[in-house]
Design an enzyme around this catalytic site. Structure first.
Site, PDB file in Angstrom:
ATOM      1  N   ARG A 175       0.864  -1.184   0.000  1.00 22.67           N
ATOM      2  CA  ARG A 175       0.000   0.000   0.000  1.00 22.67           C
ATOM      3  C   ARG A 175       0.897   1.229   0.000  1.00 22.67           C
ATOM      4  NH1 ARG A 175      -2.551   4.365   0.272  1.00 22.67           N
ATOM      5  NH2 ARG A 175      -4.668   4.563   1.125  1.00 22.67           N
ATOM      6  N   ASP A 208      -4.012   8.875  -0.834  1.00 22.67           N
ATOM      7  CA  ASP A 208      -5.273   8.182  -1.072  1.00 22.67           C
ATOM      8  C   ASP A 208      -5.664   8.448  -2.517  1.00 22.67           C
ATOM      9  OD1 ASP A 208      -6.706   6.440   0.450  1.00 22.67           O
ATOM     10  OD2 ASP A 208      -7.771   7.960   1.618  1.00 22.67           O
ATOM     11  N   GLU A 219     -11.561   6.419  -5.120  1.00 23.20           N
ATOM     12  CA  GLU A 219     -12.107   5.075  -4.955  1.00 23.20           C
ATOM     13  C   GLU A 219     -12.785   4.578  -6.227  1.00 23.20           C
ATOM     14  OE1 GLU A 219     -12.143   2.926  -2.126  1.00 23.20           O
ATOM     15  OE2 GLU A 219     -10.521   4.299  -1.581  1.00 23.20           O
ATOM     16  N   ARG A 266      -1.677  -5.294   4.648  1.00 26.11           N
ATOM     17  CA  ARG A 266      -0.762  -4.856   3.595  1.00 26.11           C
ATOM     18  C   ARG A 266       0.415  -4.097   4.198  1.00 26.11           C
ATOM     19  NH1 ARG A 266      -5.179  -1.703   0.021  1.00 26.11           N
ATOM     20  NH2 ARG A 266      -5.311  -0.674   2.068  1.00 26.11           N
TER      21      ARG A 266
END
Length: 266
Positions: free
Chosen positions: A143, A148, A151, A191
């Protein structure tokens, strides 16, 4: 007779001493080799195999075999690289090439983006993904730290704008390449959260930072589990630049951050 016996005993003692020294040296050599192998050449096939002592200190080298989302991928660990035997004594998985259309390549070659006036999304949609990803390999789930990505569609929820573009960019940039990762922590999904770097003709690139610069990821907003390797201010600065220049997702009039999106959809 007593003198001959003394000589024989002395010779035997010398032989025993030499044998003991040789045995100790051999044992020490084996233990040293084992320790060096474990430290520099041992392959990790699961995130849980990475020793705690490696986090925030060591860099791991490997090949990206698949990219499943805009901010994570799978890494086949190849410790030591060529010197570790990879490519001649040990083999890394090969990926099938993707047949990209020639017309797209020619278009990018003769009509630069600033002449074609592409929209922000089209910049990323036109990128070639060179290889097909491979699953079901003994890989580390990674990750990206500090960011971020928008999505994608999950569990009936609509995808966020630029989620597909972020995925295309990450596949274009990483898949099939060898990269360095610096493990920082483990997330709630098991992760490895890591800083990821690769070498390009312009120098070393921090993957997370490049995504922020291109406007296809935002600085991680979570209050817990945030990892920046002491570089959060650098991420914030480049996000402000991308926002000011309306790059990527910042070209949208309205944008919901991935963090707020996840809170809203639960």
């Amino acid at each position: 007779m007593s003198e001959d016996r003394a000589v024989r005993l002395s010779s035997q003692q010398i032989l025993y001493t030499k044998a003991a020294i040789l045995s100790a040296a051999l044992t020490g050599s084996i233990l040293t080799s084992y320790a060096l192998f474990n430290r520099y050449l041992k392959q990790y096939t699961r995130v849980t195999q990475i020793p705690l002592s490696a986090f925030r200190k060591n860099w791991l080298y490997g090949k990206v075999t698949s990219v499943g989302d805009g901010d994570n991928f799978h890494l086949f660990h190849t410790p030591g690289g060529i010197l570790g035997g990879w490519g001649w004594a040990r083999s890394a998985p090969k990926l099938d090439k993707v047949n990209n259309k020639r017309s797209d390549s020619l278009k990018r070659l003769f009509f630069p983006r600033f002449l074609r006036r592409q929209k922000e999304q089209e910049k990323f949609q036109s990128l070639n993904v060179p290889f097909k990803g491979r699953r079901n390999l003994p890989t580390l789930s990674i990750r990206l730290c500090g960011v971020d990505a928008p999505e994608r569609a999950h569990f009936g929820n609509a995808a966020q704008p630029f989620s597909e573009e972020a995925l295309i960019w990450l596949r274009h940039t990483l898949i099939g390449k060898f990269v360095w990762i610096k493990p920082l922590s483990l997330d709630q999904y098991g992760r490895c959260v890591a800083k990821v770097k690769f070498w390009s003709w312009t120098g070393w690139k921090n993957v997370s930072l490049e995504m922020v610069k291109n406007g296809i990821a935002v600085v991680y907003e979570g209050k817990t589990g945030a990892e920046f390797d002491d570089e959060r201010d650098i991420y914030i600065f480049h996000e402000q630049v991308a926002r000011k220049e309306r790059r990527g997702l910042w070209s949208l009039k309205k944008f919901e951050t991935p963090g707020n999106y996840k809170k809203r959809v639960g």
